[in-house]
Scaffold this motif. Structure first.
Motif, PDB file in Angstrom:
ATOM      1  N   UNK B  64      -8.398 -47.371  -5.899  1.00 13.62           N
ATOM      2  CA  UNK B  64      -7.481 -46.304  -5.496  1.00 13.62           C
ATOM      3  C   UNK B  64      -7.334 -46.316  -3.977  1.00 13.62           C
ATOM      4  N   UNK B  67      -5.885 -42.019   0.094  1.00 14.97           N
ATOM      5  CA  UNK B  67      -4.917 -40.970   0.395  1.00 14.97           C
ATOM      6  C   UNK B  67      -5.030 -39.964  -0.729  1.00 14.97           C
ATOM      7  N   UNK B  68      -4.333 -38.878  -0.594  1.00 17.88           N
ATOM      8  CA  UNK B  68      -4.416 -37.893  -1.653  1.00 17.88           C
ATOM      9  C   UNK B  68      -3.302 -38.189  -2.630  1.00 17.88           C
ATOM     10  N   UNK B  72      -5.270 -40.082  -8.674  1.00 20.10           N
ATOM     11  CA  UNK B  72      -6.702 -40.328  -8.492  1.00 20.10           C
ATOM     12  C   UNK B  72      -7.514 -39.238  -9.166  1.00 20.10           C
ATOM     13  N   UNK B  73      -8.819 -39.475  -9.205  1.00 22.26           N
ATOM     14  CA  UNK B  73      -9.663 -38.479  -9.870  1.00 22.26           C
ATOM     15  C   UNK B  73      -9.488 -37.130  -9.199  1.00 22.26           C
ATOM     16  N   UNK B  74      -9.356 -36.128 -10.009  1.00 26.66           N
ATOM     17  CA  UNK B  74      -9.168 -34.805  -9.450  1.00 26.66           C
ATOM     18  C   UNK B  74     -10.525 -34.181  -9.177  1.00 26.66           C
ATOM     19  N   UNK B  75     -10.502 -33.203  -8.300  1.00 24.61           N
ATOM     20  CA  UNK B  75     -11.739 -32.497  -8.000  1.00 24.61           C
ATOM     21  C   UNK B  75     -12.334 -31.874  -9.250  1.00 24.61           C
ATOM     22  N   UNK B  77     -12.098 -32.908 -12.290  1.00 24.66           N
ATOM     23  CA  UNK B  77     -12.711 -33.933 -13.130  1.00 24.66           C
ATOM     24  C   UNK B  77     -14.118 -34.250 -12.628  1.00 24.66           C
ATOM     25  N   UNK B  78     -14.242 -34.400 -11.314  1.00 25.45           N
ATOM     26  CA  UNK B  78     -15.549 -34.702 -10.725  1.00 25.45           C
ATOM     27  C   UNK B  78     -16.531 -33.572 -10.962  1.00 25.45           C
ATOM     28  N   UNK B  93     -17.518 -30.788  -2.110  1.00 21.85           N
ATOM     29  CA  UNK B  93     -17.321 -31.405  -0.798  1.00 21.85           C
ATOM     30  C   UNK B  93     -18.635 -31.834  -0.192  1.00 21.85           C
ATOM     31  N   UNK B  96     -19.217 -35.177  -1.582  1.00 18.36           N
ATOM     32  CA  UNK B  96     -18.460 -36.176  -0.831  1.00 18.36           C
ATOM     33  C   UNK B  96     -19.149 -36.481   0.490  1.00 18.36           C
ATOM     34  N   UNK B  97     -19.552 -35.413   1.126  1.00 22.27           N
ATOM     35  CA  UNK B  97     -20.199 -35.483   2.431  1.00 22.27           C
ATOM     36  C   UNK B  97     -21.411 -36.407   2.362  1.00 22.27           C
ATOM     37  N   UNK B  99     -22.139 -38.557   0.056  1.00 25.23           N
ATOM     38  CA  UNK B  99     -21.791 -39.913  -0.367  1.00 25.23           C
ATOM     39  C   UNK B  99     -21.260 -40.728   0.803  1.00 25.23           C
ATOM     40  N   UNK B 153      -9.249 -24.730   5.310  1.00 27.16           N
ATOM     41  CA  UNK B 153     -10.431 -25.488   4.906  1.00 27.16           C
ATOM     42  C   UNK B 153     -11.660 -24.912   5.551  1.00 27.16           C
ATOM     43  N   UNK B 192     -24.371 -39.303  -9.489  1.00 26.16           N
ATOM     44  CA  UNK B 192     -22.922 -39.480  -9.368  1.00 26.16           C
ATOM     45  C   UNK B 192     -22.594 -40.906  -8.923  1.00 26.16           C
TER      46      UNK B 192
END
Lengths: 501, 249
Positions: B64, B67-68, B72-75, B77-78, B93, B96-97, B99, B153, B192
């Motif tokens: 993928x 970009x948004x 792509x996998x949605x939040x 879904x995760x 987040x 993500x941070x 990772x 944000x 994850x």
């Protein structure tokens, strides 16, 4: 772990220790805290090694008269761009270095270690620098490398790993010629390790190639590397062939001279050598094929490199992470950047037609599951149940005896009673199980046996005859063992059955 | 361009597998390389869902793009797959941070374009996260609040989330995803990344990246064009919150 031959492992232990010991003076130097005039720490270990190299160079050039001043001049030249050291400090440093390599006391440097081969404490003495010449008029002493110093220099020289296998092959041949079969076998094993490490390296190389060919230049480099490896493997392969021939001949020779009867051990060894050699050879041939394949992969990969150009520098941590976190960018930036790592979203959807599909109705079971516990098993078939039953019966017997003859009324008393008798039934898990079951079924009477099925308690209940045993909880928790704890109970034995209560 | 039906179907079959597994091997890779029509079809398909196809040795990866994108996998879904039921966006987040920091730990040098460490122990990982959090905290509270108002944000939530966690939860026997502590959070992140095939466990509390991760970083992030795309994606955000005058400085 298999059988390890201790003598084989520790053989030559002292020699290995000696080689370790040689490095000792360098580490001694490393511990010296010297600073230059800018208060920068001086790399004393490095200067020490440089000094040795200097002496080595002098030896090569056949300059025999090397004094402290020469060393100082040399070090000055080497360090003048790195450190700010004046002449006085430098000559002191040279003195420190030389004295470390050649102690002022005249006693050779000593390295104390425990020799695991002979299992004794040994002192290894070695000398790195020695005095070569003394000029009385000028009060100058000249130094040169001693034997161990030379060895240290050689030990630090990179021995091309690539040649290790060839060296081993050579050694093997010599050993076979001399008839040292035992050593030869070990040599083969060392060869096997070489081949294995080569295998790992090729594997790494494979991944590296498939990832990182990004330019014509790198492609050429890898191609060259692979060509070299291939050539080298081929050369080794030839050597393997001749070695194999040689081993076979030796074997035949031994056989022909009827030595296989007289020198039974040697013959056994040579047979083992032959088979081990075959196996190493086989792995080695595998490597040859692998390299061939790699060469093909790289060529294919090269076709792609036309489309692909990589960036020269990329630092994930700084370029990506720092950028996001230091601004900070919106949180979505993280999502966007991380997506390449993730899969594409897939959502399994349910179709009502699934109902019509074939359903698996056969239960697949490999290991007995928990459900089996509740299955009714035939009592006589199960040795575990029989054993438990007998154990419970014995416990009940013991408990009743304690209650009637020694007035034991609580579980804690009972355990104490066991302690005085030096019996420790309460150490076992079954003991606790027994009381748990009793408590669960309290009050216990003979009438419980009306159900005809035999249970683990049947034998124990029979012992009660006409009495009823009831258990009442007490507040304390008994912790007599570290593993188990149980709540205290009061036991009560009454005549008659439960109906009477 | 005209495609024959057979080629379209063949390309679609490969694409389907790619879409499902993210990677195909051997035969399909060969076809992708040899058959120009199929390659262009596959590239076309993947571009339609904001992905790119990257070859590495005998494997073909569907990656993928950074970009948004709705593809792509949605939040959600995760969250559904990797976090506990009551997880919020802040949890996600933070995931993500952690990772990103994990990836960064392996590629943190300008001197080399390959990995710089063999493995990352979890305490070191926590330390790196803490370092970054400290950096975030160094932004003044007002600036963060201001940013929040402006762009909806919320970095403060993430900072708080992390700072409020203890290193370990002492009352819990196992530091797994169910307890709230830093170690258990690392455990969640590990699971994850493990599930996404990005991380390998090589010892107790020692993690390393997989070949897949290396391929993604070294063939996608480090490819000139894609690399530009990534930076364009990142810098578009900073342009939003700077005036044009800032750029001229």
């Amino acid at each position: 772990m298999g059988f390890v031959n201790l003598t084989d492992v520790t053989s030559g232990y002292k020699e290995r220790l000696r080689r370790l010991a040689l490095f000792d003076p360098l580490y001694d130097l490393d511990r010296k805290r010297e600073r230059d005039q800018d208060n920068q720490p001086i790399d004393m270990k490095g200067l020490g090694l440089l000094t040795l190299l200097f002496f080595f160079e002098q030896k090569l050039l056949r300059h025999y008269k090397t004094s402290r001043e020469d060393v100082a001049d040399f070090l000055k030249e080497v360090t003048n761009t790195t450190y700010r050291i004046d002449d006085r400090q430098l000559s002191r440093l040279v003195q420190v270095i030389i004295e470390t390599f050649r102690p002022q006391t005249g006693v050779k440097r000593q390295y104390m270690a425990f020799d695991w081969e002979t299992r004794t404490e040994t002192a290894l003495t070695y000398s790195i620098l020695k005095s070569d010449h003394f000029d009385r008029e000028q009060q100058r002493q000249y130094y040169t490398l001693d034997e161990d110093g030379l060895e240290l220099i050689f030990a630090t020289k990179e021995f091309y790993n690539e040649f290790q296998l060839s060296i081993n092959q050579l050694m093997l041949r010599k050993q076979l010629e001399k008839g040292e079969y035992k050593g030869a076998l070990r040599q083969i094993n060392e060869m096997r390790i070489d081949v294995e490490s080569l295998d790992t390296r090729l594997d790494q190389l494979k991944h590296e190639i498939s990832r990182s060919i990004i330019s014509e230049e790198t492609f050429e480099r890898y191609k060259q590397l692979l060509d070299d490896i291939y050539l080298r493997l081929e050369r080794e392969e030839e050597e393997f062939q001749t070695l194999r021939q040689f081993v076979l001949e030796t074997k035949d020779r031994l056989y022909a001279k009827d030595l296989h009867i007289k020198e039974h051990e040697s013959y056994g060894l040579i047979i083992k050598i032959a088979s081990e050699l075959e196996s190493v050879h086989y792995t080695h041939t595998g490597l040859l094929n692998q390299t061939w394949e790699l060469k093909n992969t790289t060529l294919v990969k090269a076709q792609e490199s036309i489309y692909y150009t990589g960036v020269d520098v990329f630092n994930f941590d700084t370029d990506i992470n720092a950028k996001i976190f230091s601004e900070p960018l919106p949180l979505e930036a993280m999502t966007g950047v991380f997506t390449p790592f993730l899969q594409v979203e897939t959502n399994p959807r349910f179709s009502p037609l699934t109902f019509m599909a074939e359903q698996a109705i056969i239960e697949q079971k490999d290991a007995p599951s928990d459900v089996d516990t509740y299955k009714i098993v035939d009592f006589k078939d199960d040795p575990y149940l029989q054993k438990t039953s007998a154990y419970y019966e014995a416990l009940m017997q013991d408990l009743l005896e304690a209650m009637t003859t020694r007035q034991v009324t609580t579980l804690s008393d009972y355990i104490d009673d066991q302690n005085t008798r030096n019996v420790n039934l309460y150490q076992s898990k079954a003991f606790y199980h027994f009381f748990l079951i009793l408590h669960q079924r309290s009050p216990i009477t003979h009438s419980d046996l009306e159900d005809e099925r035999q249970t683990v308690l049947t034998g124990a209940i029979h012992l009660l005859k006409n009495q009823t045993l009831s258990l009442t909880e007490r507040p304390e928790i008994i912790r007599k063992t570290t593993r188990y704890s149980i709540q205290d109970f009061t036991f009560k034995l009454t005549e008659g059955t439960a109906d009477a209560l | 361009m005209h495609y024959s039906e057979q080629q379209v179907i063949q390309a679609f079959h490969i694409y389907m597998t790619l879409q499902r597994d993210g990677v195909v091997y051997d035969e399909a890779t060969k076809v992708y390389r040899a058959d120009e029509t199929i390659r262009s079809l596959l590239d076309l398909y993947s571009r339609e869902v904001d992905c790119v196809i990257i070859t590495a040795g005998n494997a073909l990866y569907l990656i993928p793009e950074s970009r948004l994108s709705p593809f792509h996998v949605s939040n959600d879904w995760l969250k559904r797959h990797y976090l506990k039921a009551n997880a919020t966006n802040a949890d996600l987040y933070l995931l993500y941070f952690a990772s990103l920091i994990f990836m960064g730990a392996f590629y943190d040098s300008y001197q080399s374009t390959t990995v710089t460490r063999d493995f990352l122990p979890s305490d070191e990982w926590i330390r790196l996260i803490q370092e970054r959090i400290d950096l975030l905290t160094s932004h003044s509270e007002e600036r963060l609040i201001e940013l929040e108002k402006e762009f909806s944000y919320n970095w403060r939530l993430i900072i708080e989330k992390w700072q409020d966690m203890d290193d370990i939860k002492e009352s819990a026997k196992k530091q797994t995803g169910n307890t709230i502590s830093r170690l258990s959070f690392i455990d969640t992140t590990t699971r994850f990344l493990l599930d996404q095939g990005l991380l390998k466990e090589i010892g107790p509390d020692e993690f390393t990246i997989t070949e897949k991760t290396k391929t993604i970083v070294e063939s996608y992030f480090m490819e000139v064009e894609y690399n530009k795309g990534i930076f364009a994606f990142l810098y578009q955000f900073s342009e939003e919150d700077h005036d044009a005058s800032d750029l001229e400085d």
